[in-house]
Design an enzyme around this catalytic site. Structure first.
Site, PDB file in Angstrom:
ATOM      1  N   HIS A  13       4.042  -8.434   5.607  1.00  0.00           N
ATOM      2  CA  HIS A  13       3.817  -8.814   4.130  1.00  0.00           C
ATOM      3  C   HIS A  13       2.096  -8.610   4.093  1.00  0.00           C
ATOM      4  CE1 HIS A  13       7.653 -10.615   4.017  1.00  0.00           C
ATOM      5  NE2 HIS A  13       7.504 -10.207   2.823  1.00  0.00           N
ATOM      6  N   HIS A 176      -9.982 -23.098   8.294  1.00  0.00           N
ATOM      7  CA  HIS A 176      -8.939 -22.876   6.947  1.00  0.00           C
ATOM      8  C   HIS A 176      -7.489 -23.640   7.408  1.00  0.00           C
ATOM      9  CE1 HIS A 176      -6.372 -20.187   4.546  1.00  0.00           C
ATOM     10  NE2 HIS A 176      -5.877 -19.588   5.291  1.00  0.00           N
TER      11      HIS A 176
HETATM   12  N1  APR Z   1       1.960  -6.379  17.894  1.00  0.00           N
HETATM   13  C1  APR Z   1       1.903  -5.723  16.475  1.00  0.00           C
HETATM   14  N2  APR Z   1       2.703  -6.303  15.415  1.00  0.00           N
HETATM   15  C2  APR Z   1       3.295  -7.436  15.523  1.00  0.00           C
HETATM   16  C3  APR Z   1       3.112  -8.152  16.795  1.00  0.00           C
HETATM   17  C4  APR Z   1       2.512  -7.450  17.938  1.00  0.00           C
HETATM   18  N3  APR Z   1       2.575  -7.868  19.037  1.00  0.00           N
HETATM   19  N4  APR Z   1       3.937  -9.133  16.761  1.00  0.00           N
HETATM   20  C5  APR Z   1       4.337  -9.286  15.711  1.00  0.00           C
HETATM   21  N5  APR Z   1       3.924  -8.286  14.966  1.00  0.00           N
HETATM   22  C6  APR Z   1       4.094  -8.066  13.606  1.00  0.00           C
HETATM   23  C7  APR Z   1       5.700  -8.089  13.164  1.00  0.00           C
HETATM   24  O1  APR Z   1       6.603  -7.434  13.582  1.00  0.00           O
HETATM   25  C8  APR Z   1       5.539  -8.137  11.525  1.00  0.00           C
HETATM   26  O2  APR Z   1       5.676  -7.047  11.177  1.00  0.00           O
HETATM   27  O3  APR Z   1       3.488  -8.839  12.527  1.00  0.00           O
HETATM   28  C9  APR Z   1       3.991  -8.598  11.552  1.00  0.00           C
HETATM   29  C10 APR Z   1       3.853 -10.050  10.688  1.00  0.00           C
HETATM   30  O4  APR Z   1       4.316  -9.925   9.220  1.00  0.00           O
HETATM   31  P1  APR Z   1       5.174 -10.887   8.624  1.00  0.00           P
HETATM   32  O5  APR Z   1       6.074 -11.627   9.412  1.00  0.00           O
HETATM   33  O6  APR Z   1       5.306 -10.274   7.083  1.00  0.00           O
HETATM   34  O7  APR Z   1       3.877 -12.124   8.345  1.00  0.00           O
HETATM   35  P2  APR Z   1       2.566 -12.289   7.461  1.00  0.00           P
HETATM   36  O8  APR Z   1       3.113 -12.948   6.010  1.00  0.00           O
HETATM   37  O9  APR Z   1       2.127 -10.685   7.270  1.00  0.00           O
HETATM   38  O10 APR Z   1       1.562 -12.944   8.135  1.00  0.00           O
HETATM   39  C11 APR Z   1       0.933 -12.463   9.183  1.00  0.00           C
HETATM   40  O11 APR Z   1      -0.873 -13.440   8.761  1.00  0.00           O
HETATM   41  O12 APR Z   1      -1.786 -14.905   7.023  1.00  0.00           O
HETATM   42  C12 APR Z   1      -1.328 -14.899   8.159  1.00  0.00           C
HETATM   43  O13 APR Z   1      -0.168 -16.991   8.909  1.00  0.00           O
HETATM   44  C13 APR Z   1      -0.025 -15.758   8.490  1.00  0.00           C
HETATM   45  O14 APR Z   1       0.001 -15.635  10.899  1.00  0.00           O
HETATM   46  C14 APR Z   1       0.282 -15.052   9.586  1.00  0.00           C
HETATM   47  C15 APR Z   1       0.071 -13.665   9.620  1.00  0.00           C
END
Ligand code: APR
Length: 309
Positions: A13, A176
Site C-alpha cells: 500500500h 514515531h
Molecule cells: N523485500 C521486498 N518486499 C517485501 C519484503 C522483502 N524482504 N518483505 C515484505 N515485502 C513486501 C510485501 O510483499 C508487501 O507487498 O512489503 C510489502 C508491504 O506492503 P503492505 O503489507 O501493503 O504494508 P504497507 O501498508 O505498505 O506498510 C509497509 O510501512 O508504514 C509502514 O507500518 C508500515 O511497516 C509497514 C510498512
C-alpha cells in the site's frame, strides 16, 4: 540531463502509492521492488498507463529482482508488515527487523552510493537497524515519520479552524509512537501561533489526536495501516532530496551531540538535500517540551535495546 532514479522496496500500500505520487509529480524514475513475483511489475505498468491521462513521462518499472536497485540515487524501504487493530508499532519489531536486514544487505550490494529512507515501523528502531546493518554514514540514512505526524496535525488544525491547509505549518518531533512530541508553540497559521487562535483545551485535543492519529486509521481500516498520507510524505521528502531543495522537514535523523544526545535516531527538524541530512536544526524547547522529548528518546532507546543484533 539524465533523470534521477528512486527505488522503492516494498510495493504494498505505502510503496505503490509513493510510486504513484512520484510519477504524478515527475520527481524521478521509479524502480518498484517486492518479493512477490509479478505484482510490482503489474502495479508499475498500471501507473505507466495513467501517464497519458495525467501527462507524466516518469518511467516506473516493477521487479522482484534486487538488481533493479542499481543506479538509484535514493532507496526507500517500505517493505514490512503493517499494524492491525490492537497492535502497537513496537509489536512489529522482530519480523520487520528481519525484513529490513535482508533489504539493507541488497542496498549495500547494489546501490551503496544511495541515500536511504526508511519507512517500515517501528520507524525509529528500523532506521537504527538500517544504519547498523549498512555501515553507511548516518547522515545518508533518514526515517520518514515527522513529516507525516506534522501533516496530520496540519490537517487537524485546518479542519478545526476551517482554514486552508496551505497556511498551516506544524512541527512534530520525537519518536514515531504515542510518545511523539507535537509542538504547539511551533504550530502556526500564516505565522500566527495556534495558541492564539484556539483555546488551550482545543489545542491539547488536537495534539492528542495527532499522537494517536496512526491508531485512529488502523482502527477504521481494520486490515492494515495508513498509506495515502504516508506515501505523500515519502514523495515530499524524496523531492527535497532528489531536487536538492534544502527543505526543513522533521525526520528521524542521527543525533550525536545534537539536542544533547549520544547517538540515537529520533525525529528532529532536518535540512534535506541531495546529501541527505545536510543539517540538524536545533530548536529551543521549554521545560515541558524537553521532558516529553527526553521521554520519547528513552522509549526509542528501550526498543533499540530489544533489537537482536
Ligand atoms: N523485500 C521486498 N518486499 C517485501 C519484503 C522483502 N524482504 N518483505 C515484505 N515485502 C513486501 C510485501 O510483499 C508487501 O507487498 O512489503 C510489502 C508491504 O506492503 P503492505 O503489507 O501493503 O504494508 P504497507 O501498508 O505498505 O506498510 C509497509 O510501512 O508504514 C509502514 O507500518 C508500515 O511497516 C509497514 C510498512
Amino acid at each position: 540531463m539524465a533523470r534521477k532514479k528512486v527505488a522503492i522496496v516494498g510495493a504494498g500500500h505505502v510503496g505503490a502509492h509513493a510510486a504513484l505520487w512520484m510519477a504524478l509529480k515527475e520527481i524521478a524514475d521509479v524502480a518498484l521492488i517486492d518479493i512477490v513475483e509479478g505484482m510490482p511489475a503489474g502495479k508499475a505498468l498500471d501507473i505507466m498507463e495513467a501517464g497519458p491521462v495525467e501527462g507524466f513521462d516518469t518511467l516506473v518499472q516493477g521487479s522482484s529482482d534486487y538488481g533493479a536497485l542499481i543506479g538509484s540515487d535514493l532507496v526507500i524501504i517500505t517493505a514490512g508488515l503493517p499494524r492491525k487493530p490492537g497492535m502497537t508499532r513496537a509489536d512489529l519489531i522482530d519480523k520487520n527487523a528481519a525484513i529490513v536486514r535482508g533489504v539493507v544487505e541488497e542496498v549495500v550490494k547494489n546501490a551503496p552510493q544511495s541515500i536511504l529512507m526508511v519507512v517500515t515501523n517501528p520507524l525509529d528502531v528500523m532506521v537504527h537497524a538500517a544504519w547498523k546493518l549498512s555501515g553507511l554514514p548516518p547522515g545518508r540514512i533518514i526515517g520518514m515519520a515527522g513529516a507525516l505526524d506534522s501533516a496530520r496535525l496540519r490537517a487537524f488544525v485546518a479542519m478545526e479552524l476551517n482554514v486552508s491547509v496551505e497556511d498551516v505549518q506544524a512541527m512534530v518531533i520525537g519518536g514515531h509512537a504515542d510518545e511523539m512530541v507535537p509542538l504547539k508553540r511551533y504550530t502556526t497559521v500564516s505565522g500566527i501561533p495556534v495558541t492564539q487562535l484556539l483555546s488551550p483545551e482545543k489545542v491539547e485535543r488536537l495534539m492528542e489526536r495527532t499522537r494517536k492519529a496512526g491508531g485512529e486509521i488502523v482502527g477504521l481500516l481494520k486490515t492494515g495501516s495508513a498509506f495515502y498520507a504516508p506515501s505523500a510524505c515519502i514523495a515530499e521528502m524524496a523531492e527535497a532530496i532528489i531536487k536538492d531543495k534544502k527543505r526543513i522537514i522533521p525526520c528521524a535523523a542521527f543525533c550525536k551531540g545534537r539536542y544533547g544526545l549520544d547517538g540515537v535516531f529520533v525525529g528532529v527538524p532536518v535540512k534535506l538535500g541531495s546529501d541527505g541530512v545536510e543539517e540538524i536544526v536545533e530548536i529551543e524547547l521549554d521545560d515541558a517540551e524537553r521532558k516529553a522529548f527526553d521521554a520519547s528518546v528513552s522509549a526509542i532507546k528501550k526498543l533499540v535495546g530489544e533489537l537482536k543484533f
